[in-house]
Every structure is written in structure tokens, then in C-alpha cells.
Design an enzyme around this catalytic site. Structure first.
Site, PDB file in Angstrom:
ATOM      1  N   ASN A 149       0.638  -1.234   0.008  1.00  0.00           N
ATOM      2  CA  ASN A 149       0.034   0.072  -0.150  1.00  0.00           C
ATOM      3  C   ASN A 149       0.726   1.284   0.036  1.00  0.00           C
ATOM      4  O   ASN A 149       0.290   2.357  -0.186  1.00  0.00           O
ATOM      5  CB  ASN A 149      -0.929  -0.068   1.296  1.00  0.00           C
ATOM      6  N   SER A 197     -11.236  -5.446   0.277  1.00  0.00           N
ATOM      7  CA  SER A 197     -11.893  -4.416   0.987  1.00  0.00           C
ATOM      8  C   SER A 197     -12.751  -3.403   0.037  1.00  0.00           C
ATOM      9  O   SER A 197     -12.263  -3.260  -0.997  1.00  0.00           O
ATOM     10  CB  SER A 197     -10.951  -3.712   1.930  1.00  0.00           C
ATOM     11  N   GLY A 198     -14.034  -3.063   0.491  1.00  0.00           N
ATOM     12  CA  GLY A 198     -14.636  -2.342  -0.353  1.00  0.00           C
ATOM     13  C   GLY A 198     -14.359  -0.849  -0.527  1.00  0.00           C
ATOM     14  O   GLY A 198     -14.553  -0.312  -1.628  1.00  0.00           O
ATOM     15  N   THR A 236     -25.696  -9.556  11.665  1.00  0.00           N
ATOM     16  CA  THR A 236     -26.759  -9.432  11.004  1.00  0.00           C
ATOM     17  C   THR A 236     -26.028  -8.723   9.636  1.00  0.00           C
ATOM     18  O   THR A 236     -25.117  -7.946   9.812  1.00  0.00           O
ATOM     19  CB  THR A 236     -27.819  -8.492  11.316  1.00  0.00           C
ATOM     20  N   CYS A 321      -1.722   5.112   7.678  1.00  0.00           N
ATOM     21  CA  CYS A 321      -2.352   4.438   9.023  1.00  0.00           C
ATOM     22  C   CYS A 321      -1.241   4.700   9.944  1.00  0.00           C
ATOM     23  O   CYS A 321      -1.365   4.513  10.950  1.00  0.00           O
ATOM     24  CB  CYS A 321      -2.174   2.892   8.727  1.00  0.00           C
TER      25      CYS A 321
HETATM   26  C1  LIG Z   1      -2.774  -3.505   2.261  1.00  0.00           C
HETATM   27  C2  LIG Z   1      -3.970  -3.047   2.939  1.00  0.00           C
HETATM   28  N1  LIG Z   1      -4.311  -4.185   3.745  1.00  0.00           N
HETATM   29  C3  LIG Z   1      -5.470  -3.969   4.658  1.00  0.00           C
HETATM   30  C4  LIG Z   1      -6.129  -2.605   4.905  1.00  0.00           C
HETATM   31  C5  LIG Z   1      -7.207  -2.403   5.805  1.00  0.00           C
HETATM   32  O1  LIG Z   1      -8.472  -2.274   5.224  1.00  0.00           O
HETATM   33  P1  LIG Z   1      -9.648  -1.764   6.010  1.00  0.00           P
HETATM   34  O2  LIG Z   1      -9.208  -0.352   6.050  1.00  0.00           O
HETATM   35  O3  LIG Z   1     -10.940  -2.066   5.253  1.00  0.00           O
HETATM   36  O4  LIG Z   1      -9.654  -2.492   7.169  1.00  0.00           O
HETATM   37  C6  LIG Z   1      -5.722  -1.531   4.106  1.00  0.00           C
HETATM   38  C7  LIG Z   1      -6.112  -0.387   4.144  1.00  0.00           C
HETATM   39  O5  LIG Z   1      -5.500   0.728   4.175  1.00  0.00           O
HETATM   40  C8  LIG Z   1      -4.600  -1.916   3.039  1.00  0.00           C
HETATM   41  O6  LIG Z   1      -4.205  -0.862   2.267  1.00  0.00           O
END
Ligand SMILES: Cc1ncc(COP(=O)(O)O)c(C=O)c1O
Length: 375
Positions: A149, A197-198, A236, A321
Site C-alpha cells: 500500500n 476491502s470495499g 446481521t 495508517c
Molecule cells: C494493504 C491493506 N491491507 C489492509 C487494509 C485494511 O483495510 P480496511 O481499511 O478495510 O480495514 C488496507 C487499508 O488501508 C490496506 O491498504
């Protein structure tokens, strides 16, 4: 505003929001209810599962909806270790995983697991040979992300899967950044667990999915409760989130090649325009079409992000993050300190324009020429 942080999250297109609004306000039944409103909700959720599963190239019954990518990562890792509890307590992962994996690994270490963290080279790459070298008879799990990322580097997960053929060791890949951006299917990757992830692709936040296939058996649950998701992921069903996720996936797959080509074109244009800035360095392999990492060595990235933010330009310092701290990815890549401290991540989406990139280039040049390097 110029939004250039699609790897952090994405806007939800109006068409997707409309689908979600209809589910929230009209088709709002609980899929467990036995009257028509509930049965319709169940039917719609199963149709949505087919949409996401098709985009991943798997069967609908191999896909479980989760609350986010983080949950999918946690679940896959715990499920694999449960399945292979008699194989051993050794895990192989990388030093550049998202914190959803890294923090899980730290918790597992505290629980007595032995975790090998593979180190990347200066480009941010990890090879299958590194996995081969670290493999042991008691390796229960290999967890390696598909696309990083921060750097956009794509890891050779399919080569790692080939290595693990005929062994009990399970393979998980966090494909949150890779899904739909780089070509793959569940079969072509060969991983036993794939997390998506959405909100990285125009879906809402708070919805993800976990593919479970290959050598992975029915996954041991992470949560206990009702019988949703075939009894394995209770709670749910968030029907509107699921509908939004599926609608966003549908929009992507409808124009997949055009969208990928657009991202590639935006990245090439950014390289060309930003590359003119004195001293600017591009960081890492940047294989994925939507991520470009770069540095103004000597200029602290948080100052750059603040200056750009004041001009309405959104980019991230390394990774959203861990704002404020030097990223673990850049640290693991052993970049010179001045370079690492000046890294920003620019990421593109279907709506990105050359105008946004021009604005970024102009603002970066102004930052470089009006601020003193501090490092
Ligand atoms: C490589 C990677 N894994 C996991 C995640 C986490 O996803 P979520 O934000 O849906 O928990 C991210 C989000 O930044 C990501 O870039």
C-alpha cells in the site's frame, strides 16, 4: 479540491450511494427474516456475493463478507493457524505488510508463535526465493500481501503458491490494494485465503470479503454468534454495505481495461511532470497502476502534506495508517534517512485528471523552492 489519495480510501460514486440508499430505506429487511421483505434481502445479498465472487474468479460459496479488510486479514491468519495447529507454530510474513497483518503477527509472537519477517530490497521487493529459504517443516502459514500500500510493489504470490504445493503450509494474501487494480483471479494466484476491502474501489467503508479456497478448509470462526455467513461470520448482514460493495465492483468490472489504462496513463503523466522537480526521487517498484511513491529528500513529508493540504491537494505521508511516525515499510527498505523522511504517496482513481497532477506538481515545486530543507 484535488484528491490524490485513492490508496487511503475512495469517494463512493453517486450510482453506488443510490443503490445503498434504496437498500437502507426500502429493501431494508433482515436476511434472516422469513417474510418477503427478509427473503428479498437474503436474495439480494446472495446476488451481491456472486458479483464480488465473479470479480475474484471464485465461487460464491468460497466468499465470506467481513466488516473490513482488517477483519479479513485477522480471520484468515487465525483460521490458517487453527487448521495447521498440528503442523507447527512457525509463520512467514514480510516486514512491509499492512498493520492489519503486522499487528496480528505481533500478537501471535506474544502467544508463542515464531514469526519470520522477510525484508525487502531497496525497491521494496520480496521474492519467492526468500520464502523458500525461510520455509521449515513446522511452517503453518505464509502471509504475503499482493500489492504494497505504500510503494505499489506487487509481490510474486503465485510463485509462492507454487512453492507450497504438496505441503500443508497455507498461503494468505492481503489483496486489499491489488483487487481489480492488478490482474489476477483466485485460481491464478493460488493463495488459500485472499482478503479484499470495499472502500479502496468506490465501495463504502466497513465492508470487505475473505476468499477461502485451495487447501483451506471451512474457516474456524473469529467471532461467535448467529448463523450468518454459513455460521462462520455471525452478525446481521450489513445489506447496504454489501450492496454498495457489489455495485462498486460492478462499476469497476464493467470498464476494467479502460480504468486500468486510465490509472496507468495518470501514473505515467505524474512521473513525467513530477520528475521535472529538482531532487525529486521516485521510490520503490510501483508496479500497481494506482500508486506512486516519491520523495523530496530533506523536506519532511508531514510538512509537504500540510502545505499541499492547505492548497486543497490530498496526498499521504507514506501511509495514512501511521501518520507522524517513519513508516515501517520505508524503514525496512533501508532508504537513506533524508529520502525516507521526505516520502509522500500519491494514488490515483477513475476520476483523477491531468489537472490534479499539474496542481500537485506546481505545489510541490513551490514547496521545494520556498521552504528550507530541514533534514
Ligand atoms: C494493504 C491493506 N491491507 C489492509 C487494509 C485494511 O483495510 P480496511 O481499511 O478495510 O480495514 C488496507 C487499508 O488501508 C490496506 O491498504
Amino acid at each position: 479540491m484535488y484528491y490524490l489519495d485513492y490508496a487511503a480510501t475512495t469517494p463512493v460514486p453517486k450510482a453506488v450511494a443510490e443503490v445503498m440508499t434504496a437498500v437502507l430505506t426500502e429493501d431494508f429487511g433482515n436476511p434472516s427474516s422469513q417474510y418477503p421483505l427478509g427473503l428479498a434481502a437474503k436474495k439480494r445479498t446472495e446476488a451481491d456475493r456472486v458479483v464480488v465472487a465473479s470479480a475474484l474468479g471464485c465461487k460464491a460459496d468460497q466468499l465470506y463478507f467481513t466488516s473490513c479488510g482488517t477483519e479479513g486479514d485477522n480471520w484468515a491468519i487465525r483460521a490458517a493457524l487453527w487448521q495447521n495447529r498440528r503442523v507447527g507454530k512457525h509463520i512467514i510474513t514480510t516486514a512491509v505488510e499492512h498493520s492489519a497483518v503486522l499487528e496480528t503477527m505481533k500478537a501471535l509472537k506474544a502467544e508463542g508463535y515464531d514469526v519470520t519477517f522477510l525484508k525487502p530490497d531497496g525497491e521494496g521487493r520480496i521474492t519467492a526465493a526468500q520464502v523458500a529459504e525461510a520455509l521449515r517443516a513446522d511452517t503453518a502459514l505464509v502471509s504475503v500481501m499482493l500489492v504494497n500500500n505504500e510503494t505499489g510493489v506487487r509481490f510474486p504470490v503465485e510463485e509462492m503458491a507454487a512453492l507450497l504445493k504438496g505441503r500443508p503450509t497455507l498461503l494468505h494474501t492481503d489483496a486489499v490494494q491489488g483487487f481489480l487494480k492488478v490482474p489476477f483471479t483466485a485460481a491464478s494466484l493460488g493463495a488459500d485465503y485472499i482478503t479484499v476491502s470495499g472502500h479502496k474501489l468506490g465501495g463504502p467503508k466497513g465492508i470487505g470479503a475473505l476468499y477461502v479456497g485451495g487447501k483451506a478448509q471451512k474457516p474456524h470462526p473469529l467471532l461467535y454468534g448467529g448463523g450468518q455467513e454459513r455460521g462462520l461470520r455471525p452478525g446481521t448482514e450489513p445489506t447496504a454495505q454489501i450492496a454498495g460493495f457489489a455495485a462498486a465492483v460492478f462499476l469497476w468490472t464493467k470498464d476494467l481495461e479502460e480504468r486500468r489504462a486510465h490509472l496507468e496513463a495518470m501514473k505515467a503523466y505524474a512521473r513525467e511532470q513530477l520528475g521535472k522537480i529538482e531532487g525529486l526521487a521516485f521510490i520503490g517498484g510501483a508496479d500497481a497502476p494506482h500508486i506512486l511513491s516519491l520523495s523530496l529528500p530533506g523536506y519532511p513529508s508531514q510538512n509537504i502534506v500540510n502545505d499541499l493540504g492547505a492548497k486543497g491537494i490530498c496526498v499521504s505521508a507514506g501511509s495514512a495508517c501511521h501518520q507522524g511516525k517513519l513508516s515501517h515499510v520505508l524503514t525496512a527498505m533501508s532508504l537513506p534517512k533524508r529520502t525516507a523522511a521526505g516520502v509522500i504517496r500519491v494514488s490515483f482513481g477513475p476520476d483523477t485528471t491531468e489537472e490534479a497532477i499539474d496542481a500537485l506538481a506546481e505545489a510541490l515545486e513551490e514547496h521545494r523552492s520556498t521552504r528550507f530543507p530541514m533534514l
